[in-house]
Write an enzyme that holds these catalytic residues in place. Structure first.
Site, PDB file in Angstrom:
ATOM      1  NE  ARG A   1      -1.718   1.968   3.488  1.00  0.00           N
ATOM      2  CZ  ARG A   1      -1.659   1.938   4.816  1.00  0.00           C
ATOM      3  NH1 ARG A   1      -2.385   1.101   5.507  1.00  0.00           N
ATOM      4  NH2 ARG A   1      -0.850   2.757   5.469  1.00  0.00           N
TER       5      ARG A   1
ATOM      6  CG  HIS B   1      -6.289   2.665   6.479  1.00  0.00           C
ATOM      7  ND1 HIS B   1      -6.488   1.356   6.080  1.00  0.00           N
ATOM      8  CD2 HIS B   1      -7.446   3.068   7.065  1.00  0.00           C
ATOM      9  CE1 HIS B   1      -7.719   0.992   6.417  1.00  0.00           C
ATOM     10  NE2 HIS B   1      -8.315   2.007   7.014  1.00  0.00           N
TER      11      HIS B   1
ATOM     12  CE1 TYR C   1       1.136   3.186   8.847  1.00  0.00           C
ATOM     13  CE2 TYR C   1      -0.082   4.971   9.883  1.00  0.00           C
ATOM     14  CZ  TYR C   1       0.060   4.068   8.853  1.00  0.00           C
ATOM     15  OH  TYR C   1      -0.850   4.030   7.835  1.00  0.00           O
TER      16      TYR C   1
END
Lengths: 491, 387
Positions: B270, B274, B283
């Protein structure tokens, strides 16, 4: 699957073409960049006033509570103003930049309508709906709660106060404030338990006058409505004569799943009867009295009249004579021909008698009434009762014949029983039940003889009728039936 | 029990037919599923097939970029980017027949595009305009599922129905690595195996369950789990569009021939957040993104197509133009999408009339009738700034 030459989009359009259909100054308002954010901080600008930018060119960075994100320009054009400085916290929806958007080139304006083809919405709806910016949350002007319309119900209620019934010769039922309520789209203010009560009693809240704060309809208001003839719309009569009954649409009819029980939808006359009886039983405190009378003289009179030329073809029954007796007795005891008007805190004393009688019909119990029965002679009374009974049984009775009654007689004797405690027709003060005329050993002339004996059962609304008046009334009815000649002593 | 072992890709490295430098490697097991696209079937224009796959990948990426921009510009409430997953989505989508049924998550926007969804339908839900984007029976593709993994249950149920019907339809369900930790996905695999349902579990392992790396929830490759349920699985390079196409075709063939479910783990990445409400820089290591850019699915396929002479600057320009026009059309469709009628809330809830719903609709209409202005009516033209 999709080929190179897929025609899902209009050929030849370019991203720049979508910027606008016309030139002018455009504002860029800060969107909600996360999910449900109310503000963001401008971190930096990547452009300055005067710069020419392309669609989706990054013009700055914004930090939300969740992320630092780049802002792509929603326009192609020249930056004419930057309305927030780096470090400044801006509310979602506030303008942060202005652009001068060039007048569209020929190609873009041509392509603009084309992409609308694949979008689904019907033209009808697009004409009246306007696009909204989802990312901005609620539009600034539309912030806050939706604005309610003025309560037309409250004013309508004031404009049409409760009819001053005592001074009105006409039945009050006809002049209820219902029409005003019908025009109001506003549901009358009430509380769920009271709405439930009204529903159970078959009361339309629109016709109830709310006495609570701001016109709130209270439990007492509903009960008071039930206790008055205003219920016109809900009593046995009207409702069973073709008033639309939405609840009837759902249940189809009786059904039996195992043959041992059948479930029958409560609807129509049954439903209205139930509502009327519940309303009556729980509004008017009922008291009942009984009187058993030797009516042999009445039966003899009946036989004599039937044989007479004057009453040829007239349907005379014991009830006809009982009705006459009631009318005579009411003249002496008018308090039984009255109505308790809870709303107005008044007792309406009728100077006319709309004499109701219960009729068992194929559709259920109906209570037509003979208007101004006090003015009819026996022949007129007999014909009126017979005519209404026929109409009721044949299902062609007029709504007006079922409303506005002031007192009721019910003939349970035709079913072979002697006595009972009838429930008042809502809004009325008394109801008289006639038992069967039975040949019974009875004291007569100091001896036991077989006589035609009848029991009268009277129920009355103890709010406005006391035992004394009720007893005197019942005794008078009994006296007339025991000796029709007594009438000459009464009128 | 050997049939339940992982059948491919168990050596740790996923099956790869195209290496990142765009070199096609023959594969004993999968080559037969690529006969048409490899030009080994008479009468099939392999060049056109390859070009259509390439175009869909490029256009899908462009749709994703435009969707992200539209969200940043206040035109969409949210957008779930799928940049980096184009090979997994387009490759598998090209394997699925029209009569087959797809149960996607919310991120399968590329699949929906390849399936033929209207552009406005790709954004409708994200604009808050409708509860779902498209007519499931028009695309044979269920509405995008936001509840993580729930669509796998729907897929297996549908597949069991297919069994009862005796049809040859196959079912494909898409989900991510994070969803494999959900009970729904595990339960659906139990049922799929028990009933030998004709369903393909297509897991796009994009390495991140929002902010949780896949290693936290799976100490073994995710594909290793499926044999425990009795479902054969493969682990493929999800950035290799040919591997994705071949593995999906194989699994569909298994499903249609009555051999039950399959599990495909497409290892991909990805590259974006998100969703647009997420900030992955908080993160994850920026170097990781750089590493995966080396394995970019479109660059890889571009290199391969160039090397075999299918892709030249002319086609590349035509595809780019197509992507731009799709993006423009998507933007137009988004900006000019009319608000739904408030009453549409009640549509498509039940298949037929329902008294409780009818009553709610009636109450709602009465409520609306009692307002000075309508609900959601665009009474503020100045807010329409996104052109």
């Amino acid at each position: 699957m999709s080929a190179v030459t897929s025609d899902r989009t209009a050929a030849g359009s370019s991203p720049a073409a979508t910027t606008t259909a016309s030139g002018g100054t455009r504002q860029f308002r800060l969107p909600d960049l996360g999910e449900g954010l109310t503000e963001s901080e401008i971190v930096s600008w990547r452009v300055k006033v005067g710069d020419v930018v392309e669609l989706n060119q990054v013009i700055g960075e914004v930090e939300t509570a969740k992320a630092v994100v780049e802002l792509p320009s929603p326009f192609a054009g020249q930056v004419t103003a930057l309305l927030a400085q780096p470090g400044q916290v801006v509310a979602v929806g506030a303008p942060i930049a202005e652009f001068e958007v060039a007048t569209a080139a020929p190609a873009p304006s041509k392509s603009a309508p084309a992409p609308s083809a694949p979008s689904a919405p019907a033209p009808a709806s697009s004409a009246k709906r306007e696009p909204n910016l989802v990312g901005y949350g609620a539009m600034p002007e539309a912030a806050g709660r939706p604005v309610r319309k003025a309560r037309s119900w409250a004013t309508a209620g004031l404009a049409a106060p409760a009819p001053a019934a005592a001074t009105s010769p006409a039945p009050a039922a006809a002049t209820s404030p219902a029409p005003a309520a019908v025009t109001s789209p506003e549901r009358p203010r009430s509380t769920p338990p009271v709405r439930k009560l009204a529903k159970d009693l078959g009361v339309d809240l629109a016709v109830v006058h709310g006495t609570g704060p701001h016109g709130l309809v209270t439990r007492d208001d509903v009960l008071a409505t039930v206790g008055t003839a205003d219920v016109g719309t809900t009593d046995v009569g009207t409702a069973s004569t073709g008033k639309p009954e939405p609840a009837e649409a759902a249940p189809a009819g009786p059904r039996s799943e195992n043959g041992r029980e059948t479930r029958i939808p409560i609807q129509g006359v049954r439903k209205q009867t139930a509502a009327a009886m519940v309303a009556s039983a729980f509004t008017a405190p009922h008291a009942s009295e009984f009187l058993t009378v030797d009516v042999t003289p009445t039966m003899e009179l009946l036989a004599k009249l039937k044989a007479s030329k004057a009453f040829e073809a007239v349907r005379l029954t014991p009830m006809t004579l009982a009705a006459k007796a009631v009318l005579v007795a009411l003249g002496r005891h008018p308090s039984l021909n009255a109505r308790w008007d809870e709303k107005a805190q008044e007792i309406i004393q009728y100077h006319y008698v709309n004499l109701g009688f219960a009729a068992a019909t194929p559709r259920g119990l109906l209570v037509p009434n003979v208007k101004d029965a006090q003015a009819l002679d026996l022949r007129g009374l007999a014909n009126a009762i017979a005519g209404l009974a026929d109409s009721a049984r044949e299902g062609r009775i007029a709504p007006g014949d079922l409303t506005g009654g002031t007192i009721t007689i019910t003939n349970i004797g035709v079913f072979g029983v002697d006595a009972g405690t009838p429930i008042l027709n809502p809004g009325e003060a008394a109801i008289l039940a006639m038992g069967q005329v039975r040949r019974t050993p009875w004291e007569h002339g100091g001896q036991v003889a077989l006589r035609e004996v009848l029991t009268l059962s009277l129920s009355f609304d103890h709010r406005l009728v006391d035992g004394e008046q009720a007893s005197r009334f019942l005794a008078d009815v009994g006296a007339v039936l025991a000796d029709p000649g007594m009438i000459v002593t009464m009128v | 029990m050997s049939t339940y072992q992982m059948t491919a890709g168990h050596g740790g490295s996923p099956i790869q037919l195209l290496s990142p430098d765009g070199v096609r490697h023959p594969h004993e097991r999968y080559d037969r599923f690529l006969a048409d696209i490899d030009g080994r079937v008479d009468g099939v224009d392999a060049t056109a097939l390859l070009a259509s796959v390439f175009e869909d990948m490029v256009v899908a990426r462009r749709i994703d970029a435009e969707g992200t921009a539209l969200q940043r510009q206040g035109q969409l409430g949210l957008w779930p980017p799928f940049v980096g997953q184009e090979a997994a989505q387009i490759g598998s989508a090209h394997a699925i027949g029209q009569e087959d049924f797809i149960f996607p998550s919310y991120r399968e926007i590329g699949v929906a595009y390849a399936r033929g969804a209207e552009l406005s339908d790709l954004v409708r839900q994200w604009r808050g305009n409708a509860h779902s984007g498209w007519d499931p029976f028009a695309l044979n593709m269920a509405p995008s599922q936001v509840v993580i993994g729930a669509q796998t249950l729907h897929a297996v149920g549908y597949a069991m129905g297919v069994l009862f019907d005796g049809a040859e339809t196959a079912v494909v369900t898409y989900f991510g690595d994070g969803a494999t930790s959900q009970g729904d996905v595990n339960e659906s695999m139990v049922f799929a195996a028990s009933f030998q349902a004709p369903v393909v579990f297509f897991c796009q392992n994009n390495q991140w369950a929002i902010s949780e790396p896949v290693g936290v929830q799976a100490h073994v490759p995710i594909a290793h789990r499926a044999p425990g349920f009795g479902i054969p699985s493969v682990r493929i390079d999800g950035n290799d569009v040919l591997a994705c196409l071949a593995a999906t075709r194989e699994a569909l063939e298994r499903a249609r021939s009555g051999n039950g479910p399959s599990f495909i783990e497409a290892v991909t990445y990805r590259m974006g957040p998100h969703t647009t409400a997420d900030d992955p820089t908080r993160y994850r290591d920026a170097n990781e993104l750089e590493d995966w850019k080396e394995k970019d699915p479109i660059a890889r396929f571009d290199a391969y197509l160039t090397s075999i002479g299918v892709l030249d600057d002319g086609l590349r320009a035509r595809v780019a133009e197509k992507a731009d026009s799709v993006a423009a059309a998507l933007r137009e469709a988004t900006i000019h999408m009319p608000d739904p009628e408030p009453d549409s809330l009640f549509e498509h809830v039940y298949s037929g009339p329902q008294p409780v719903l009818d009553r709610q609709r009636e109450h709602f209409e009465r409520y609306r009738a009692g307002l000075e202005t309508g609900i959601g009516a665009g009474s503020n033209p100045s807010a329409e700034g996104g052109h």
